[in-house]
Design an enzyme around this catalytic site. Structure first.
Site, short mmCIF file in Angstrom:
data_model
loop_
_atom_site.label_atom_id
_atom_site.label_comp_id
_atom_site.label_asym_id
_atom_site.label_seq_id
_atom_site.Cartn_x
_atom_site.Cartn_y
_atom_site.Cartn_z
CD GLU A 1 11.67 -1.04 11.27
OE1 GLU A 1 11.90 -1.47 12.00
OE2 GLU A 1 12.37 -0.43 10.08
CB SER A 2 8.74 3.30 6.51
OG SER A 2 9.65 2.78 5.27
CB VAL A 3 4.02 2.86 3.30
CG1 VAL A 3 3.63 2.49 1.98
CG2 VAL A 3 3.56 1.82 4.45
CB VAL A 4 8.85 4.11 0.32
CG1 VAL A 4 9.56 5.28 -0.32
CG2 VAL A 4 9.69 4.09 1.62
CB THR B 1 4.87 -2.36 1.98
OG1 THR B 1 4.34 -1.86 0.76
CG2 THR B 1 3.97 -2.14 3.06
N GLY B 2 7.68 -1.62 3.87
CA GLY B 2 8.50 -2.44 4.80
C GLY B 2 7.72 -2.55 6.29
CB ILE C 1 8.60 2.79 -3.89
CG1 ILE C 1 8.31 4.31 -4.63
CG2 ILE C 1 9.77 2.38 -4.31
CD1 ILE C 1 9.39 5.16 -4.52
CG ASP D 1 19.40 -1.10 8.69
OD1 ASP D 1 19.89 -2.00 8.80
OD2 ASP D 1 18.28 -0.82 8.60
#
Ligand code: ADP
Ligand code: MG
Length: 515
Positions: free
Chosen positions: A264-267, A261-262, A259, A404
């Protein structure tokens, strides 16, 4: 001399021991000498020479042969042993030659070749490779080191007198070096110079070889790094294994795709699987994989290392474990929010740096972020009051500051706002907690004021409304100064009492201590 003469050394009378007559290597029973002295002499000479050669080739074998059966006195049989060894040697050479033919047949002109080196009986069959050849091991650390002193090769020359050309000849050496470039790793582009009459000096060749070698190692390192990190869209093998296990156990039905790709994270999105005794799995799940590349998280240390809930552990952990703490932090914060009834994803399971939660959205389509959705003015107003309410709940009931909060981390789903991305959320008494809250308030105020919500409080008013503090400064600079003074007061209290304030008091009253 006798010792080497087969016929002359044979026993003079009697048939000899039984084993001698049976043994195929036993001495013949006849004792007659049927050749002339000259013949014997020359034969003996030949045998002597042969023996010398064999002794050089098998010194230890001869010594070992002096066992209980074949003793040093058994002169004839030791000679038989020589013969046997010679025959064996001959056989081995034959065998090796056959191997080489096989090798040649299989490899042909191919650049990629196989070798039967390990199967050879006589080692090394090409023992005339000289010690002064360019040697990778020798030159690895200093490709420009002067060549070793050259020794004259036994047969390594062509020509006569002034025209003699040894294998150290510059031209011969250069050509050899050029040919050796073929042995570089396949990914090392050597161009098509191999087909030309290129002559590489040892220095140049060594430098190239050094480069090829370090390139090979570098690419291996890069590959390794890639394998161990969560790459742009993919996940590292360990994470993949965690995800497979979740599907294998039936907890998740399928993982459909990525969904987001940031940094710090991949969702990922997944369909939920079977419920267990203690867990109901939502029909659709979001899997947040915290990236195991550590760089990005360095900037966020301040959120976690000063959070007293994680402080003690932080100092003891390695960076990889700290990343797990981010996932853990998100889980704890989401649970607190759930308990307070704030709309947010529901935690399903946490495994290392992988957090599974309920999916906000439907049919694999995630709910839009507030920044991406166009709301009617009615809904904007509704959203604003809902957020004001949620911020108060978060502060008072959950004892948290989002830290945040912005239109990027609020989703619009089912006619209301859902808060996500709370891994960095901290308690208000965090050394920078109030500053984070003020930043959140600024983001929210600006978004709704720009979005045409007339009722939207400005950031200072919102800050006071959320925190219950009554900071009266009427400009931002003074306001922030007061915030920092409060934070400092809290820190001093920690220094003096070893304990935090449970909350900040408003209007200058002594702070309420959690005694
Ligand atoms: P990051 O730290 O990378 O910003 P977020 O938690 O904000 O991580 O997630 C990134 C994006 O993934 C979100 O903007 C949202 O679109 C999507 N997302 C995250 N969690 C969920 C969820 N539970 N349901 C639906 N979408 C989600
Ligand atoms: Mg986010």
């Amino acid at each position: 001399m006798d010792s080497v003469g087969v016929a002359a050394a044979a026993p003079e009378a009697g048939p000899g021991p039984a084993w001698q007559s049976k043994c195929p290597w036993g001495a013949p029973s006849t004792t007659s000498i049927s050749c002339s002295l000259a013949d014997v002499m020359s034969e003996q000479l030949a045998k002597e020479l042969q023996l010398e050669e064999e002794n050089a080739a098998f010194p230890e074998v001869v010594a070992a042969a002096e066992g209980p059966f074949i003793t040093g006195e058994n002169i004839d049989t030791s000679s038989d042993l020589m013969l046997a060894q010679m025959l064996q040697m001959e056989f081995d050479r034959e065998y090796d030659a056959q191997l080489r033919r096989e090798e040649k047949k299989i490899n042909g002109d191919s650049k990629v070749s196989i070798s039967f080196e390990n199967y050879r009986k006589v080692h090394p069959y090409d023992s005339d490779s000289s010690e002064d050849e360019v040697d990778w091991q020798d030159t690895r650390h200093d490709p420009y080191r002067a060549d070793k002193p050259t020794t004259t090769p036994r047969r390594g020359f062509i020509g006569k007198g002034k025209d003699i050309t040894t294998k150290h000849d510059e031209v011969v050496c250069g050509r050899k070096n050029t040919a050796r470039m073929e042995n570089f790793a396949p990914e090392f582009q050597v161009g098509d110079g191999i087909g030309m009459d290129l002559k590489l000096s040892n220095q140049v060749f060594n430098a190239l070889k050094q480069h090829a070698y370090s390139e090979e190692r570098r690419s291996a390192r890069l590959h390794e790094k890639k394998e161990h990190s969560t790459a742009e869209k993919a996940v590292d093998p360990k994470t993949r294994l965690l995800l497979y296990k979740m599907v294998n156990s039936g907890m998740l039905e399928t993982i459909t795709g990525c969904i987001s790709t940031g940094k710090e994270s991949v969702v990922f999105h997944a369909y939920g699987g079977n419920a267990t005794e203690d867990k109901v799995i939502p029909p659709e799940c979001a899997i947040k994989v915290f990236k195991t590349t550590l760089n990005e998280f360095k900037n966020r240390d301040k959120y976690i290392k000063d959070d007293y809930r994680f402080k003690d552990r932080f100092s003891k952990l390695n960076p990889r474990k700290i990343i797990r703490m981010w996932a853990e932090k998100e889980m704890h914060n989401l649970t607190r929010m759930q308990d307070a009834g704030i709309p947010c994803p529901q935690v399903v399971i946490l495994k290392k740096h992988v957090l599974v939660m309920s999916f906000i959205g439907q049919d694999q389509v995630p709910a839009p972020k507030l920044k991406d959705v166009t709301l009617s003015s009615e809904d904007m107003k509704k959203a604003y009051y809902q957020i004001l309410n949620m911020m108060q709940q978060l502060y008072r009931e959950c004892n948290l500051v989002h830290a945040d909060l912005s239109e990027y981390n609020m989703l619009w789903h089912d006619g209301k706002v859902w808060l996500i991305d709370v891994s960095q959320s901290v308690e208000p008494t965090h050394p920078h907690g109030l500053e984070f809250l003020f930043r959140d308030c600024r983001n929210v105020s600006q978004f709704f004021q720009k979005g045409g919500v007339a009722e939207a409080l400005n950031e200072r008013e919102l800050f006071n409304a959320v925190s219950g503090l009554n900071i009266t400064a009427d400009n931002e600079v003074d306001f922030q100064a007061e915030i920092e003074a409060l934070e400092k007061m809290n820190e001093d209290h920690v220094q003096n009492h070893g304990k935090k304030l449970s909350t900040f008091s408003s209007d200058g009253d002594p702070p309420i201590y959690d005694e």
